[in-house]
Design a protein around this motif. Structure first.
Motif, short mmCIF file in Angstrom:
data_model
loop_
_atom_site.label_atom_id
_atom_site.label_comp_id
_atom_site.label_asym_id
_atom_site.label_seq_id
_atom_site.Cartn_x
_atom_site.Cartn_y
_atom_site.Cartn_z
N ILE A 60 -36.69 -4.98 -41.52
CA ILE A 60 -37.26 -6.34 -41.47
C ILE A 60 -37.13 -6.92 -40.07
CG2 ILE A 60 -36.99 -8.70 -42.34
CD1 ILE A 60 -36.00 -7.36 -44.99
N ILE A 61 -35.93 -6.80 -39.49
CA ILE A 61 -35.68 -7.37 -38.16
C ILE A 61 -36.57 -6.70 -37.12
CG2 ILE A 61 -33.94 -7.55 -36.34
CD1 ILE A 61 -31.87 -7.74 -38.70
N PRO B 266 -27.88 -10.21 -36.54
CA PRO B 266 -28.48 -9.47 -35.43
C PRO B 266 -29.67 -10.20 -34.81
CG PRO B 266 -28.93 -8.38 -37.52
CD PRO B 266 -27.93 -9.44 -37.80
N VAL B 267 -30.36 -11.03 -35.60
CA VAL B 267 -31.47 -11.82 -35.05
C VAL B 267 -30.93 -12.82 -34.03
CG1 VAL B 267 -33.30 -13.46 -35.61
CG2 VAL B 267 -32.86 -11.53 -37.13
N LEU B 268 -29.84 -13.51 -34.38
CA LEU B 268 -29.23 -14.46 -33.46
C LEU B 268 -28.70 -13.77 -32.21
CD1 LEU B 268 -27.30 -16.68 -36.03
CD2 LEU B 268 -29.20 -17.42 -34.60
N ALA B 269 -28.13 -12.59 -32.38
CA ALA B 269 -27.63 -11.85 -31.22
C ALA B 269 -28.76 -11.50 -30.26
CB ALA B 269 -26.91 -10.59 -31.69
N ARG B 270 -29.94 -11.27 -30.80
CA ARG B 270 -31.09 -10.90 -29.98
C ARG B 270 -31.75 -12.12 -29.34
NH1 ARG B 270 -35.41 -7.04 -32.87
NH2 ARG B 270 -33.46 -5.88 -33.11
N HIS B 271 -31.59 -13.30 -29.94
CA HIS B 271 -32.26 -14.51 -29.46
C HIS B 271 -31.22 -15.60 -29.23
CE1 HIS B 271 -36.13 -12.68 -30.45
NE2 HIS B 271 -35.63 -12.37 -31.64
N PRO B 272 -30.64 -15.66 -28.04
CA PRO B 272 -29.54 -16.60 -27.78
C PRO B 272 -29.92 -18.07 -27.87
CG PRO B 272 -30.24 -15.48 -25.76
CD PRO B 272 -30.92 -14.78 -26.89
N GLY B 273 -31.22 -18.40 -27.84
CA GLY B 273 -31.62 -19.79 -27.96
C GLY B 273 -31.84 -20.24 -29.39
N MET B 274 -31.63 -19.36 -30.34
CA MET B 274 -31.88 -19.67 -31.75
C MET B 274 -30.59 -20.10 -32.44
SD MET B 274 -33.13 -16.98 -34.71
CE MET B 274 -34.72 -16.65 -33.95
N PHE C 248 -39.02 -12.90 -35.84
CA PHE C 248 -38.15 -14.05 -36.07
C PHE C 248 -37.99 -14.90 -34.80
CE2 PHE C 248 -36.72 -11.27 -39.52
CZ PHE C 248 -36.66 -12.17 -40.58
N GLY C 249 -38.21 -14.31 -33.64
CA GLY C 249 -37.98 -15.02 -32.39
C GLY C 249 -38.85 -16.23 -32.18
N GLN C 250 -39.88 -16.43 -32.99
CA GLN C 250 -40.77 -17.58 -32.84
C GLN C 250 -40.15 -18.87 -33.38
OE1 GLN C 250 -44.25 -17.39 -35.66
NE2 GLN C 250 -43.20 -15.53 -36.36
#
Length: 349
Positions: free
Chosen positions: A169-170, A194-202, A175-177
């Motif tokens: 899914i990731i 892992p989504v948050l780890a990939r997108h530090p502004g989220m 999800f970065g949008q």
């Protein structure tokens, strides 16, 4: 004199196939016993004979030897010329605490809090009564809240099932949008970490029952994400955090029949702003059975498990579309994922 036509018996090939199908239940029990005895963990360092494994598992050596031979016959183990046993790739999925481990799920399938409901399948089909409630007198979620050990096994089993799916899914959904995501019924938080780890502004919010949120909070802290990943306890039938860019319901709607599923969807809709999006991550059943479905029947078997245990159902695209519309949402698109799940995007209608 004309002889009466003889009624032919079952096709021998079909009879053999039915025998294999039914004895598959026995094979599953064998795998469950292997998981209980931690056979795969004892073989992680290399092949061992039956006597050595019997000593390690406090088992009756002759009986264990027969089980090991049968496990080799179904591909869980491999037997060498010296009658020692080693793990196959299939058997390696029974190891504890490794990525892709299926051991918690195997243990759950025959645990009282999961397996007993299957014993009431005939009763459920004849009466329409919820099998789990028929056996235990309460719904699954109430009983799990009352039995911490059972709840821990259930949570571990859900984690073992979702690890592979989460990765797919990731990797396949953008999800970065989104700047702020609320994961309703997010369990241990594994999907968004892992989504948050990939997108530090989220930032993200996990919303689940209080005892689930408490356990997730510690896991989030261990991952060093507490400053951006909040864990909130509450009741999704009453209210969820408002104002997020996206709301996730992964494996939640299928836990419920339409009335309860609709109530959750309406609660989420009430929290959504005009530009927010709902992501429903579920299996989607086809409208009709295709011959190819005989080779991959898992989603239909899961539908029966949902009927018996939590009392929910898997749904078709049309059923999801109708349910969302009744909640004031519009099915915008379906994003297929290379796993049994799909991401259903819905916007405020």
């Amino acid at each position: 004199m004309t002889q009466p036509a003889r009624t032919s018996g079952p096709d021998l090939d079909a009879s053999g196939a039915m025998m294999r199908l039914i004895t598959g239940a026995w094979a599953a029990r064998m795998v469950h016993t292997a998981a209980e005895l931690c056979i795969a963990d004892h073989l992680a360092e290399g092949p061992r004979d039956a006597g050595s494994l019997a000593a390690a598992t406090a088992s009756h050596a002759p009986s264990l030897a027969r089980l090991l031979r049968a496990l080799a016959a179904i591909g869980v183990l491999r037997e060498d010329e010296d009658r020692r046993y080693a793990l196959t790739p299939l058997g390696a999925t029974l190891r504890s605490g490794v990525p892709g481990s299926m051991r918690p799920w195997v243990l759950l399938c025959f645990a009282d809090d999961q397996g007993k409901a299957w014993e009431a399948l005939t009763h459920a089909v004849k009466t329409g009564e919820h099998a789990y409630r028929h056996i235990f007198g309460v719904d699954k979620w109430t009983r799990l809240a009352q039995h911490p050990e059972a709840a821990r096994l259930f949570d571990a089993a859900m984690q073992s099932l979702t690890e592979g799916a989460n990765g797919a899914i990731i990797a396949n959904y953008p999800f970065g949008q989104y700047r702020w995501i609320v994961d309703v019924g997010g369990g241990n938080g594994a999907l968004l970490m892992p989504v948050l780890a990939r997108h530090p502004g989220m930032r993200a919010t996990l919303f689940d029952l209080p005892h689930v949120a408490d356990a997730a909070r510690a896991r989030i802290a261990e991952a060093g994400l507490s400053d951006r990943y909040e864990s909130v306890g509450g009741d999704a039938f009453a209210a969820v955090p408002a104002g997020a860019d996206a709301y996730v319901l992964k494996g939640v709607i299928h836990d419920w029949e339409d009335a309860e599923a609709l109530a959750i969807l309406r609660t989420v809709r009430a929290a959504m702003g005009d530009g927010a999006r709902l992501l429903v991550i579920e299996r989607i059943l086809p409208e009709r059975i295709d011959p190819s479905d005989i080779l991959t029947p898992g989603r239909f078997i899961h539908d029966i498990n949902m009927m018996l245990n939590p009392g929910g159902r898997e749904r078709t695209e049309a059923e999801f579309r109708d349910l969302l519309a009744r909640a004031g949402l519009r099915l915008a698109r379906i994003v297929p994922i290379p796993c049994p799940l799909s991401v259903i995007e819905a916007d405020p209608a």
